[in-house]
Design an enzyme around this catalytic site. Structure first.
Site, PDB file in Angstrom:
ATOM      1  N   ARG A   1       0.819  -1.222   0.000  1.00 31.76           N
ATOM      2  CA  ARG A   1       0.000   0.000   0.000  1.00 31.76           C
ATOM      3  C   ARG A   1       0.848   1.265   0.000  1.00 31.76           C
ATOM      4  O   ARG A   1       0.388   2.323   0.415  1.00 31.76           O
ATOM      5  CB  ARG A   1      -0.976   0.041   1.180  1.00 31.76           C
TER       6      ARG A   1
ATOM      7  N   LYS B   1       0.735  11.248 -11.206  1.00 34.34           N
ATOM      8  CA  LYS B   1      -0.078  10.318 -12.005  1.00 34.34           C
ATOM      9  C   LYS B   1       0.772   9.100 -12.342  1.00 34.34           C
ATOM     10  O   LYS B   1       1.871   9.227 -12.889  1.00 34.34           O
ATOM     11  CB  LYS B   1      -0.553  10.985 -13.293  1.00 34.34           C
TER      12      LYS B   1
ATOM     13  N   GLU C   1       4.761  18.485 -24.830  1.00 36.55           N
ATOM     14  CA  GLU C   1       4.203  18.889 -23.528  1.00 36.55           C
ATOM     15  C   GLU C   1       4.644  20.310 -23.155  1.00 36.55           C
ATOM     16  O   GLU C   1       3.926  21.029 -22.459  1.00 36.55           O
ATOM     17  CB  GLU C   1       4.584  17.885 -22.433  1.00 36.55           C
TER      18      GLU C   1
ATOM     19  N   LYS D   1       3.142  23.255 -13.616  1.00 37.54           N
ATOM     20  CA  LYS D   1       2.415  22.038 -13.243  1.00 37.54           C
ATOM     21  C   LYS D   1       2.256  21.937 -11.725  1.00 37.54           C
ATOM     22  O   LYS D   1       1.197  21.506 -11.231  1.00 37.54           O
ATOM     23  CB  LYS D   1       3.136  20.801 -13.792  1.00 37.54           C
TER      24      LYS D   1
ATOM     25  N   GLU E   1      -7.562  15.609 -10.003  1.00 34.80           N
ATOM     26  CA  GLU E   1      -8.379  15.964 -11.162  1.00 34.80           C
ATOM     27  C   GLU E   1      -9.856  15.957 -10.793  1.00 34.80           C
ATOM     28  O   GLU E   1     -10.702  15.582 -11.593  1.00 34.80           O
ATOM     29  CB  GLU E   1      -8.104  14.974 -12.304  1.00 34.80           C
TER      30      GLU E   1
ATOM     31  N   ARG F   1      -7.168  20.498 -12.950  1.00 31.28           N
ATOM     32  CA  ARG F   1      -6.070  19.701 -13.486  1.00 31.28           C
ATOM     33  C   ARG F   1      -6.349  19.224 -14.911  1.00 31.28           C
ATOM     34  O   ARG F   1      -5.435  18.860 -15.644  1.00 31.28           O
ATOM     35  CB  ARG F   1      -5.783  18.509 -12.555  1.00 31.28           C
TER      36      ARG F   1
ATOM     37  N   ASN G   1      -4.772  18.183 -19.858  1.00 31.01           N
ATOM     38  CA  ASN G   1      -5.158  17.229 -20.899  1.00 31.01           C
ATOM     39  C   ASN G   1      -5.374  17.891 -22.261  1.00 31.01           C
ATOM     40  O   ASN G   1      -5.880  17.266 -23.187  1.00 31.01           O
ATOM     41  CB  ASN G   1      -6.430  16.484 -20.482  1.00 31.01           C
TER      42      ASN G   1
ATOM     43  N   HIS H   1      -4.953  16.064 -25.494  1.00 24.68           N
ATOM     44  CA  HIS H   1      -4.766  14.657 -25.152  1.00 24.68           C
ATOM     45  C   HIS H   1      -5.916  13.746 -25.567  1.00 24.68           C
ATOM     46  O   HIS H   1      -5.695  12.561 -25.778  1.00 24.68           O
ATOM     47  CB  HIS H   1      -4.496  14.490 -23.654  1.00 24.68           C
TER      48      HIS H   1
ATOM     49  N   HIS I   1      -4.358  10.883 -27.532  1.00 22.98           N
ATOM     50  CA  HIS I   1      -4.431   9.488 -27.071  1.00 22.98           C
ATOM     51  C   HIS I   1      -5.160   8.602 -28.074  1.00 22.98           C
ATOM     52  O   HIS I   1      -4.760   7.462 -28.302  1.00 22.98           O
ATOM     53  CB  HIS I   1      -5.156   9.409 -25.722  1.00 22.98           C
TER      54      HIS I   1
ATOM     55  N   HIS J   1       4.380  10.066 -27.883  1.00 22.34           N
ATOM     56  CA  HIS J   1       3.268  10.682 -27.165  1.00 22.34           C
ATOM     57  C   HIS J   1       3.220  12.188 -27.427  1.00 22.34           C
ATOM     58  O   HIS J   1       2.162  12.746 -27.748  1.00 22.34           O
ATOM     59  CB  HIS J   1       3.437  10.397 -25.667  1.00 22.34           C
TER      60      HIS J   1
END
Lengths: 351, 351
Positions: free
Chosen positions: B113, B135, B177, B216, B226, B231, B235, B238, B242, B253
């Site tokens: 955990r 993330k 980015e 960021k 998010e 946040r 994206n 994206h 994606h 990417h």
């Protein structure tokens, strides 16, 4: 129905205890997209209720039992979530005991980095302990709960109606965690001792559920991720309990916790952490649910399991959480050799 | 070396940018138990450095490339962590690009955990974006980043020395980015436009890394998971990026994000979210790194990929993050049919 709020850093959680909690869950969920995770045993008894209350829900029915708390079941849930086209705003509803709750919770934590999660615990163990506080996990490679996440359920609904259909063994299993809480809380321990004759009375158990949830809520609020150390108190009896569970695995989690507390009360006494009188008090509580401590042949072999426990940080050293006095605990480390000596008390069993 | 602190609800994180960051990581880790996750490409170049700096570390070397960002690699990391006998107090060190960082981060989040996590990003993309903000994820069943966790690294070390060994394509990927951040920030966008001739200059890129991390950090502090929506600005480009990446998957990417921003600037214009002038400004930034927009045959088939995106909450509706003006964004939903019409602009490509 009582509401117990849990304010943690990550997200607020609320536990509803009492008659009507199951219906309250249905009202809360309303028209949201619902994905129910349950097991075959629960489905046999409550499947029709689920279909009536949540006619549009996706349902994922897992095989029952701790041995299925594994990677393959986790990915079965995730696969079905994907197939159902769930989004982050969907609700995963864990309807079952600790195994269902732990796995559905981890799936909810991982899917799209977190969907909504509702716990509807159906066993006494899950109501008093595992559904509350956000611990989720699977067992992996013979290590218990080694892969998981801290992920708070948005709401937990503890409905006493589920307790009516539990077999006696499941009640005893839940008593393991209730008695653990009694040892930690002191006042609750006394309440249990004074009502020893009511431990199978559903009304009394219902009041204990609320007591245990309140206690756990206070602990989790102060140490959500077991980082300050306070939350470790909840692991009382668990180092030995988990080691026995992995090695023998025929009894329930709660029974192994009881046996673990019994053994660890001797460690507390032997290492001078607790008085003999206090350790005897712990054992008197244990004996309410576990009258006879069974014999474990070759019990020293469990040391290797104990060494793999998450609570251990140092090589060759076993860490146990000991009850020092009513309401007080201490994390105590001892060498694996010394731990093995204490363990050998379980070779013979005790009446 | 500059230090940028990120104060989130879950745990504090700090990013160190500049010369000497790699060495600073070694000093910070000291005698702690270290488990390095890296890939074959990084190991070829920096393996000796790692062995010199962390002589006692366990090392897990994964095959390189996004196609390995999957369940099997994740469990390979977890298996090796278990075999190494790691505890919660151990440090997982992700040394590599976004793929290594995402997978090592998820493994660190899940193992017991949560263990400690340090990111040492070696690509421009990972330094400006993926290593910062917590993330973590793997791709699964053809859905990008669908299984993961929000899990903050304790520290991130962005050392410019790693940029020296990057192939030009990796630089362009990172520029994707960076330009996204420029569109979101406005002032940074102007800085980039005014220094268009320096976009392959390592000193200039180094300053952009710090700018992007600062931007960021501010976003992540205000919306770690998010949930408030802020946040989601990250994206930008994206949804389409994606979808193309899943359908075609031959470019990096960052390149797909650039193409996504290019296309989505037309959506912003066509839907009246942004002025034609602003959308042209967005495309002028995109063209600095992606001079020619390639042709995508049968691009309408990507709609099904876009519909699976985490950002979509409603059936049959595609959600895109649009640049409204410098420093302003809007989450905008359009029907899958309408989205497909816009997508068809990519059939032919554009010089």
């Amino acid at each position: 129905m009582q509401k117990i709020e849990i304010h943690t850093k990550s997200r607020p959680s609320a536990v509803y205890c009492g008659e009507g909690a199951f219906l309250a869950a249905q009202q809360f969920l309303g028209e949201n997209e619902v994905f129910v995770v349950t097991d075959e045993n629960v489905w046999d008894i409550y499947g029709e209720d689920v279909e009536y209350l949540f006619p549009k829900a996706h349902v994922c029915i897992l095989p029952a039992g701790e041995k299925h708390k594994n990677k393959s079941s986790l990915f079965r849930i995730l696969d079905e979530m994907l197939a159902a086209g769930l989004h982050r705003s969907s609700y995963v509803v864990a309807l079952g005991g600790g195994v269902v709750g732990d796995m559905a919770g981890l799936a909810a934590a991982m899917y799209m980095r977190g969907t909504h999660l509702i716990q509807i615990p159906t066993t006494l163990l899950a109501q008093v302990d595992s559904s509350v506080g956000g611990k989720t996990a699977i067992d992996y490679k013979n290590v218990k709960n080694v892969l998981g996440a801290f992920y708070q359920p948005e709401r937990v609904y503890c409905d006493p109606k589920f307790l009516q259909t539990l077999p006696p063994r499941e009640i005893r299993c839940g008593l393991g965690e209730i008695i653990k809480t009694g040892v930690l809380d002191g006042a609750l321990g006394e309440k249990i001792l004074q009502n020893a004759d009511k431990l199978t009375d559903l009304d009394f158990l219902r009041s204990l559920v609320t007591d245990c949830v309140r206690f756990k809520a206070r602990v989790v609020e102060r140490d959500e991720t077991e980082s300050s150390g306070l939350r470790k108190c909840l692991n009382l009896g668990h180092t030995t309990g988990h080691a026995l569970e992995l090695r023998y695995g025929r009894r329930s989690h709660g029974e192994y916790v009881l046996i673990g507390m019994w053994l660890e009360s001797y460690i507390a006494e032997g290492e001078g952490v607790a008085t003999a009188e206090h350790s005897a008090w712990v054992r008197s509580l244990v004996s309410l649910a576990e009258k006879k401590i069974p014999a474990f042949p070759n019990v020293r072999e469990c040391v290797s399991n104990a060494l793999l426990d998450k609570k251990n940080d140092r090589a060759g050293v076993v860490s146990v959480v000991l009850s020092k006095a009513k309401g007080e605990f201490e994390e105590y480390a001892l060498s694996s050799e010394k731990y093995a000596e204490y363990l050998s008390r379980l070779e013979e069993g005790r009446r």
